[in-house]
Structures are given as C-alpha cells and as structure tokens.
Scaffold this active site. Sequence first.
Site, PDB file in Angstrom:
ATOM      1  N   ILE A 130       4.642   3.735   0.558  1.00 10.77           N
ATOM      2  CA  ILE A 130       3.484   3.056  -0.007  1.00 10.77           C
ATOM      3  C   ILE A 130       2.240   3.463   0.784  1.00 10.77           C
ATOM      4  CG2 ILE A 130       2.502   0.776  -0.543  1.00 10.77           C
ATOM      5  CD1 ILE A 130       5.342  -0.288  -0.773  1.00 10.77           C
ATOM      6  N   SER A 131       1.133   3.706   0.077  1.00  8.07           N
ATOM      7  CA  SER A 131      -0.152   4.021   0.712  1.00  8.07           C
ATOM      8  C   SER A 131      -0.050   5.304   1.548  1.00  8.07           C
ATOM      9  CB  SER A 131      -0.609   2.801   1.533  1.00  8.07           C
ATOM     10  OG  SER A 131      -1.885   3.002   2.045  1.00  8.07           O
ATOM     11  N   SER A 132      -0.273   5.240   2.846  1.00 12.05           N
ATOM     12  CA  SER A 132      -0.138   6.453   3.650  1.00 12.05           C
ATOM     13  C   SER A 132       1.288   7.010   3.524  1.00 12.05           C
ATOM     14  CB  SER A 132      -0.460   6.140   5.124  1.00 12.05           C
ATOM     15  OG  SER A 132      -0.442   7.301   5.897  1.00 12.05           O
ATOM     16  N   HIS A 139      -5.014  -1.840  -4.187  1.00 19.20           N
ATOM     17  CA  HIS A 139      -4.206  -0.956  -3.334  1.00 19.20           C
ATOM     18  C   HIS A 139      -2.904  -1.644  -2.896  1.00 19.20           C
ATOM     19  CE1 HIS A 139      -3.526   2.546  -0.948  1.00 19.20           C
ATOM     20  NE2 HIS A 139      -3.447   1.858   0.175  1.00 19.20           N
TER      21      HIS A 139
END
Length: 304
Positions: free
Chosen positions: A135-137, A274
């Site tokens: 997730i995300s980075s 996000h």
Amino acid sequence: MFSLTALLCFISLASAASLQFISHPIGPNPRNVSFYIYVPETLALQPPILVFLHGCHGSAQDAFANSKYSSLASRYGFIIIYPDSPNPADKCWDVSSPETLTHNGGGDSQGIVSMVQHTLGKYGADPSRVFVSGISSGAMLTNVLIGSYPDVFAAGAAFAGVPFGCFAGTGYAEWSDACATGRITHSGQEWAAIVKRAYPSYSSYRPKMQVYHGTADEVLNYTNFGEEIREWTSVYGISKTPVSTCLDTPIMGWTRTVYGKGELEAYSAANVTHDIPNQEDVVMKFFDLTCMIGGCFRRPGSTG
Ligand SMILES: *[C@@H]1O[C@H](CO)[C@@H](O)[C@H](O)[C@H]1NC(C)=O
Ligand SMILES: *[C@@H]1O[C@H](CO)[C@@H](O)[C@H](O)[C@H]1NC(C)=O
Ligand SMILES: *[C@@H]1O[C@H](CO)[C@@H](O)[C@H](O)[C@H]1NC(C)=O
C-alpha cells in the site's frame, strides 16, 4: 468452503507461529533492508510466498499486525515476507534510485529479492508462486519489483501506488513531487520502454497485476492510476480498452475493469482518499493463494 474441523485445526496449530526477524546475511542486500518473515506451523506442500510491503511511516510489525494476511497464511499454508524499510527519515521505500530500477542493480528491490531467494531455498517454496503486494510506498515498490524482477514474481497487487519508474531520480528513496501530483504522464510505448530498460535481455512471462486507487487520493494523485494502466497494458501488449467493467466491485462505489485475458485488473475507488482499505480477499483470489494442492495459478515455464 473448508470444513469447520479443518478451520479449527489450522488455527490451533498456527497459534504458535509469530513474526521472526532474520538477522543473518541472506545474499545481496546493499541497502540493508530488514527481513521479517511469518512461517505458519502448517505449510502447504511447496508453499507459495507473499511479500507484503508497508507504506511510508510504516514498519514490518505494523504490516503484520494490521492486515489479515497472517491469519490467511495460517489457514492456507503460505509464507509471508515482511521487509522493513532501511530509510530512517520517513520509512518510505527506495523507488527512485537507478539501482532499485535495474535488475540485480542494488537498491531496496534487490535486498527483497534476496529474501525471496533465501526463503525459496530454506522452505522448498514454489518459485512459480511468488507474489508481492503493498500500500502507498509499498504499492510503488510493488510496481518496481514487478518491473525490475519479472523473472521472480508471478503477480503483484498495488494499492494507491505509481507506475514503475515514475519516481525515477538519482538517489535513494527520493520524493518525486511531479509524479505524486500527477504531472508525469507518458504514452504506453514510453512506459513500456521504461520498464524494458530495467532488464533489457528479458523477454519471457510478465507478472500479472492488480492496481487499486482512490479517485480522491490527495497524496498520490489519481492520474497515476491511469498511467499504471497504460504502463502495464503496454508491457503486456494488450488493449487499454477493458474487456469487462463491473460496478460496485468488491465494494459499493468501486469499479473493476479487466484487460486482455486478465493480465491486468484495475479497481477505481470512487471518493476514496490515499487511505485506501486493503482487500486481502480479492488479492488472495487473484494470486490463487487459497489453493493448497494441484492446479494452482503459477507463472508459466518457471524453473526457479
Ligand atoms: C543493518 O540493519 C540491522 C538492523 O536491521 C542493524 O543491526 C545493522 O547494524 C545494519 N547494518 C548496517 C551495515 O547498516
Ligand atoms: C489530481 O490532479 C488533478 C489535475 O491536476 C486535480 O484536478 C485534482 O484535484 C487532483 N486530485 C486531488 C485529490 O488532489
Ligand atoms: C462521490 O462524491 C460525489 C460528490 O460529492 C457524489 O456526487 C457521489 O455520489 C459520490 N460517489 C460515491 C460512490 O460515494
């Protein structure tokens, strides 16, 4: 459906397993990414491996505690690798360096692949069933690992990430404001060339992908979702026009589009920021991680 007996049996056996830190050297790991692993008490024969990546400000421990994967691993007998970012500043992953964006070039991606190789050898795991999600980075690094190591992974699932190469810079774990705000766009041909450059001599199976993104993502602009679709459909050489579109899948307001023969599945999450919720069950199904014997999804022609 599994039987109640089997469920109780796996849960009771699994309760002894916990997250382990592996401190000994495991092969090339130039950035000293920390290696945590979850090996359930009961493994499937030739178990698959899932690499699950935390996001910025996260940790292996958070990723372990805040997802359903460890209990699913206990039930279905797969192994989970939880890498922990060596970047002390913000715990974001290195998705920018030329090293990480190059096959066997170094960076965080190579350290993680060394963890995979070590685990394959130690547990007799299945080299044709290695998966990565984050997730995300962690989603950005999922795209990076799929691009730099198409020979290692069978599939990836990226939640709120950016395309392979979008954060490209000159140093380790650099932030790209241009990519994050959706100002980096390319044609499919350009994206495919960027991916190809990571491993120019490779011409075999490309891991299939799922991408997920919230339309109201305020950290990594939703533009990146369309760019990921353009990138991977071009890498696979399939049409950017979906073969199917399903509304409210798997959640009210989310739309799933499928491309080619299923090489790419994309989930557009209406009004989601996000902070997109992980969909372990959907990913498990795409990776076929519930399969414990015979006929499971695997990358073709893999010899390890
Ligand atoms: C690598 O990381 C471990 C902790 O994860 C630390 O103990 C060790 O000193 C680090 N080694 C280097 C060379 O940075
Ligand atoms: C994403 O970028 C577009 C184009 O610049 C902008 O209109 C939109 O508001 C951005 N989305 C978010 C959630 O900031
Ligand atoms: C998303 O937000 C818009 C504007 O606030 C609203 O009209 C729409 O119904 C919302 N969609 C969903 C699926 O929540």
